[in-house]
Scaffold this motif. Structure first.
Motif, PDB file in Angstrom:
ATOM      1  N   GLU A 199       0.842  -1.199   0.000  1.00 47.26           N
ATOM      2  CA  GLU A 199       0.000   0.000   0.000  1.00 47.26           C
ATOM      3  C   GLU A 199       0.876   1.247   0.000  1.00 47.26           C
ATOM      4  O   GLU A 199       0.526   2.269  -0.600  1.00 47.26           O
ATOM      5  CB  GLU A 199      -0.933  -0.003   1.213  1.00 47.26           C
ATOM      6  CG  GLU A 199      -1.887   1.169   1.158  1.00 47.26           C
ATOM      7  CD  GLU A 199      -2.959   1.162   2.234  1.00 47.26           C
ATOM      8  OE1 GLU A 199      -3.451   0.081   2.587  1.00 47.26           O
ATOM      9  OE2 GLU A 199      -3.283   2.272   2.708  1.00 47.26           O
ATOM     10  N   GLU A 200       2.041   1.142   0.653  1.00 50.08           N
ATOM     11  CA  GLU A 200       2.974   2.275   0.678  1.00 50.08           C
ATOM     12  C   GLU A 200       3.374   2.658  -0.758  1.00 50.08           C
ATOM     13  O   GLU A 200       3.390   3.834  -1.119  1.00 50.08           O
ATOM     14  CB  GLU A 200       4.215   1.871   1.503  1.00 50.08           C
ATOM     15  CG  GLU A 200       5.099   3.023   1.923  1.00 50.08           C
ATOM     16  CD  GLU A 200       4.316   4.185   2.523  1.00 50.08           C
ATOM     17  OE1 GLU A 200       3.372   3.932   3.314  1.00 50.08           O
ATOM     18  OE2 GLU A 200       4.625   5.342   2.179  1.00 50.08           O
ATOM     19  N   GLN A 201       3.692   1.626  -1.558  1.00 51.60           N
ATOM     20  CA  GLN A 201       4.081   1.876  -2.949  1.00 51.60           C
ATOM     21  C   GLN A 201       2.926   2.520  -3.718  1.00 51.60           C
ATOM     22  O   GLN A 201       3.117   3.460  -4.492  1.00 51.60           O
ATOM     23  CB  GLN A 201       4.487   0.555  -3.612  1.00 51.60           C
ATOM     24  CG  GLN A 201       5.165   0.730  -4.959  1.00 51.60           C
ATOM     25  CD  GLN A 201       6.476   1.501  -4.861  1.00 51.60           C
ATOM     26  OE1 GLN A 201       7.281   1.264  -3.968  1.00 51.60           O
ATOM     27  NE2 GLN A 201       6.667   2.471  -5.757  1.00 51.60           N
ATOM     28  N   LEU A 202       1.710   2.000  -3.495  1.00 51.30           N
ATOM     29  CA  LEU A 202       0.521   2.567  -4.136  1.00 51.30           C
ATOM     30  C   LEU A 202       0.373   4.051  -3.787  1.00 51.30           C
ATOM     31  O   LEU A 202       0.081   4.882  -4.653  1.00 51.30           O
ATOM     32  CB  LEU A 202      -0.718   1.797  -3.666  1.00 51.30           C
ATOM     33  CG  LEU A 202      -2.071   2.319  -4.169  1.00 51.30           C
ATOM     34  CD1 LEU A 202      -2.307   1.846  -5.601  1.00 51.30           C
ATOM     35  CD2 LEU A 202      -3.209   1.853  -3.273  1.00 51.30           C
ATOM     36  N   ARG A 203       0.629   4.365  -2.514  1.00 45.45           N
ATOM     37  CA  ARG A 203       0.482   5.752  -2.060  1.00 45.45           C
ATOM     38  C   ARG A 203       1.470   6.660  -2.780  1.00 45.45           C
ATOM     39  O   ARG A 203       1.126   7.763  -3.214  1.00 45.45           O
ATOM     40  CB  ARG A 203       0.710   5.866  -0.542  1.00 45.45           C
ATOM     41  CG  ARG A 203      -0.188   4.987   0.303  1.00 45.45           C
ATOM     42  CD  ARG A 203      -0.038   5.332   1.784  1.00 45.45           C
ATOM     43  NE  ARG A 203      -0.795   6.534   2.085  1.00 45.45           N
ATOM     44  CZ  ARG A 203      -2.091   6.542   2.405  1.00 45.45           C
ATOM     45  NH1 ARG A 203      -2.752   5.405   2.530  1.00 45.45           N
ATOM     46  NH2 ARG A 203      -2.713   7.667   2.630  1.00 45.45           N
ATOM     47  N   ILE A 204       2.717   6.145  -2.918  1.00 44.89           N
ATOM     48  CA  ILE A 204       3.749   6.956  -3.575  1.00 44.89           C
ATOM     49  C   ILE A 204       3.410   7.126  -5.057  1.00 44.89           C
ATOM     50  O   ILE A 204       3.407   8.230  -5.594  1.00 44.89           O
ATOM     51  CB  ILE A 204       5.132   6.283  -3.414  1.00 44.89           C
ATOM     52  CG1 ILE A 204       5.543   6.282  -1.939  1.00 44.89           C
ATOM     53  CG2 ILE A 204       6.185   6.970  -4.275  1.00 44.89           C
ATOM     54  CD1 ILE A 204       6.717   5.369  -1.620  1.00 44.89           C
ATOM     55  N   ASP A 205       3.091   5.983  -5.728  1.00 43.43           N
ATOM     56  CA  ASP A 205       2.855   6.026  -7.172  1.00 43.43           C
ATOM     57  C   ASP A 205       1.666   6.912  -7.535  1.00 43.43           C
ATOM     58  O   ASP A 205       1.655   7.554  -8.580  1.00 43.43           O
ATOM     59  CB  ASP A 205       2.589   4.609  -7.722  1.00 43.43           C
ATOM     60  CG  ASP A 205       3.848   3.739  -7.698  1.00 43.43           C
ATOM     61  OD1 ASP A 205       4.912   4.250  -7.302  1.00 43.43           O
ATOM     62  OD2 ASP A 205       3.756   2.558  -8.061  1.00 43.43           O
ATOM     63  N   SER A 206       0.637   6.907  -6.677  1.00 41.81           N
ATOM     64  CA  SER A 206      -0.586   7.618  -7.044  1.00 41.81           C
ATOM     65  C   SER A 206      -0.656   9.025  -6.458  1.00 41.81           C
ATOM     66  O   SER A 206      -1.506   9.814  -6.862  1.00 41.81           O
ATOM     67  CB  SER A 206      -1.815   6.828  -6.568  1.00 41.81           C
ATOM     68  OG  SER A 206      -1.840   6.770  -5.153  1.00 41.81           O
ATOM     69  N   GLY A 207       0.227   9.330  -5.513  1.00 43.32           N
ATOM     70  CA  GLY A 207       0.161  10.644  -4.876  1.00 43.32           C
ATOM     71  C   GLY A 207      -1.004  10.771  -3.914  1.00 43.32           C
ATOM     72  O   GLY A 207      -1.548  11.862  -3.716  1.00 43.32           O
ATOM     73  N   LEU A 208      -1.385   9.647  -3.317  1.00 45.43           N
ATOM     74  CA  LEU A 208      -2.494   9.654  -2.348  1.00 45.43           C
ATOM     75  C   LEU A 208      -2.088  10.511  -1.142  1.00 45.43           C
ATOM     76  O   LEU A 208      -0.983  10.390  -0.616  1.00 45.43           O
ATOM     77  CB  LEU A 208      -2.755   8.203  -1.917  1.00 45.43           C
ATOM     78  CG  LEU A 208      -4.050   7.865  -1.195  1.00 45.43           C
ATOM     79  CD1 LEU A 208      -5.271   8.304  -1.975  1.00 45.43           C
ATOM     80  CD2 LEU A 208      -4.119   6.352  -0.959  1.00 45.43           C
ATOM     81  N   LEU A 209      -2.965  11.385  -0.698  1.00 42.09           N
ATOM     82  CA  LEU A 209      -2.632  12.319   0.379  1.00 42.09           C
ATOM     83  C   LEU A 209      -2.552  11.606   1.726  1.00 42.09           C
ATOM     84  O   LEU A 209      -3.274  10.637   1.973  1.00 42.09           O
ATOM     85  CB  LEU A 209      -3.691  13.427   0.455  1.00 42.09           C
ATOM     86  CG  LEU A 209      -3.810  14.312  -0.785  1.00 42.09           C
ATOM     87  CD1 LEU A 209      -4.936  15.325  -0.590  1.00 42.09           C
ATOM     88  CD2 LEU A 209      -2.491  15.031  -1.082  1.00 42.09           C
ATOM     89  N   ASP A 210      -1.683  12.106   2.587  1.00 46.09           N
ATOM     90  CA  ASP A 210      -1.577  11.570   3.946  1.00 46.09           C
ATOM     91  C   ASP A 210      -2.941  11.596   4.605  1.00 46.09           C
ATOM     92  O   ASP A 210      -3.650  12.605   4.536  1.00 46.09           O
ATOM     93  CB  ASP A 210      -0.621  12.424   4.793  1.00 46.09           C
ATOM     94  CG  ASP A 210       0.822  12.095   4.483  1.00 46.09           C
ATOM     95  OD1 ASP A 210       1.064  11.063   3.818  1.00 46.09           O
ATOM     96  OD2 ASP A 210       1.706  12.878   4.890  1.00 46.09           O
TER      97      ASP A 210
END
Ligand SMILES: [Zn+2]
Length: 470
Positions: free
Chosen positions: A280-291
């Motif tokens: 999920e961490e990678q997904l957050r980085i790749d997609s720019g999901l906000l904190d």
């Protein structure tokens, strides 16, 4: 036809020999790649079409020089009264029941985009730390030189009297949505018909772990209109008793997902992706999901983006904030975009979506349907000999087991290939890796990954020369 499994394995001596031959051919291949990168062939109306002609001619010359084809030509198709971009086709007929293998790539590229973001000149091939940078260096001119080098290695290994059939299709308008692709296939069936189609336009899992792209999701989009009133009325006079179309639409659209964020439309197909490491961490980085914003859905991240359906509302036509007044809106339009899992028929998915909408439209509001788009998903035939041979070839070339990956979106022309050549086994291979940045500034290909792709395709063709499939 049944091909015994052990006839699809490579022995270590022939793998070593093929690697040597690819190494020997590699400097020329890199020079060819560089020459192609210098030609800015972009199939968008705003760009000089002459560059596409030059690019097609350069590609045709490279395949002609191999001297093995019975035909090498530049051809075009038409669609909607417009002539398409030049494509290069070539064919050498299979003999003695050997497979006919069609090698696909495209010679057009994406526009360079924001030049200020490029670290190197965009159409100047530049080697930095084992990667060649430049527009098209990966997508998809690396695919072209992979096919070319595999053919040269085949000839170096078996001599020019080999029996496996080889056809070439290097399209010139892929990045512009392949407008004449379907007509091109229909008009050139005799040159393009094949037992196996290798589409070298995707990615590997990493620079050292090769992959076949075995699933693509399909697409179903539906424009809806929700009506509650025959004209707008004052919200102060009627609000509270009369439902407005916006509230009805939002409640309807909200019903499309359950509490966990999974698609709530019943009966849609879903399956499981390969178990690869993607956090999920990678997904957050790749997609720019906000904190603080959570991911949605259940199952592994790769299940969610590759093999389960997803639904997104991509547009709403309603009153703008600037023009808003205190009224109950009589009608609202929305466009629902649904990615469907591999194995699902688009027509069936559309019927399930409509059934859900009709069951959930609140207040008895009037629901009507507008424009529809349908795109088939793709699922590789994993029982076929071609996939097994491709896996064995990739694993032998890279020294790491090949993995099955998916793409959450679609490659629309794959659906056309499936429809026009339903008997062909389609293999989606790639020269890219996770850092290739196809379509973005600073696109690049990893030199060793490219070499591995060439070795794998060479092994595939050489082994194909031993197989009797027809
Ligand atoms: Zn591409």
């Amino acid at each position: 036809m049944n091909i015994p499994e052990d006839s699809l394995r490579h022995d270590s001596i022939s793998v070593a020999l093929v690697k040597e031959k690819v190494d020997a051919a590699f400097p020329v291949a890199i020079a060819n790649l560089g020459d192609l990168v210098r030609i800015p062939g972009i199939a968008w109306d705003a760009f000089d079409p002459q560059q596409l002609e030059l690019s097609a001619e350069a590609v045709a010359a490279l395949f002609r020089e191999t001297g093995i084809f019975e035909l090498v030509e530049i051809r075009r198709a038409e669609a909607n009264g417009k002539v398409g971009a030049p494509a290069v086709v070539a064919r050498r007929e299979a003999r003695n029941g050997r497979p006919q293998v069609l090698l696909y790539a495209h010679h057009d590229v994406q526009p360079p985009g924001d030049l200020s973001v490029w670290n190197t000149p965009e159409f100047q091939p530049t080697l930095i730390d084992g990667r060649i940078f430049g527009r098209g260096a990966a997508d998809d001119k690396a695919g072209i030189v992979t096919h070319l080098t595999a053919i040269k290695t085949l000839v170096e290994t078996l001599g020019s009297d080999f029996e496996v059939g080889v056809s070439i299709f290097i399209e010139g308008e892929e990045e512009a949505g392949s407008p004449t692709f379907r007509n091109f296939l229909e008009a050139n069936r005799d040159v393009l018909a094949a037992d196996v189609i290798i589409v070298a336009d995707s990615a590997n899992w990493t620079t050292t772990i090769p992959a076949l792209t075995t699933t693509l999701r399909g697409l179903v989009s539906q424009v809806i209109e929700v009506q509650t009133l025959d004209h707008a009325v004052h919200s102060g006079m009627f609000g509270g008793a009369v439902p407005d179309a916006m509230t009805a639409t939002l409640r309807l659209l909200a019903s499309l997902h359950d509490e966990a964020g999974d698609v709530a439309v019943e009966g849609l197909h879903s399956s499981k992706a390969a178990e690869l490491d993607f956090t999920e961490e990678q997904l957050r980085i790749d997609s720019g999901l906000l904190d603080g914003v959570s991911a949605i859905g259940t199952g592994s991240i790769l299940d969610r983006i590759w093999t389960k359906p997803s639904i997104t509302v991509i547009g709403i036509d309603a009153m703008s904030v600037a023009m808003s007044s205190n009224t109950l809106l009589p009608s609202v339009k929305a466009k629902i975009s649904m990615r469907i899992a591999p194995g699902q028929e688009p027509q069936d998915a559309l019927a399930l979506l409509r059934a859900h909408l009709e069951n959930h439209v609140p207040f008895g509001a009037k629901l009507s349907y507008g424009e529809v788009e349908l795109g088939k998903p793709f699922e590789a035939n994993s029982a076929g000999w071609a996939k097994k041979l491709a896996e064995a070839s990739l694993s032998a070339a890279f020294g790491n087991d090949s993995v099955d990956i998916g793409i959450g979106g679609s490659i629309p022309f794959i659906a056309d290939l499936l429809e026009v050549f339903p008997a062909a086994q389609i293999l989606v291979t790639g020269v890219e890796d996770a850092d290739s940045r196809a379509h973005s500034p600073n696109e690049s290909v990893h030199v060793d990954t490219l070499r591995g792709a060439m070795v794998a395709e060479s092994l595939f063709l050489i082994k194909g020369n031993d197989l009797r499939v027809n």
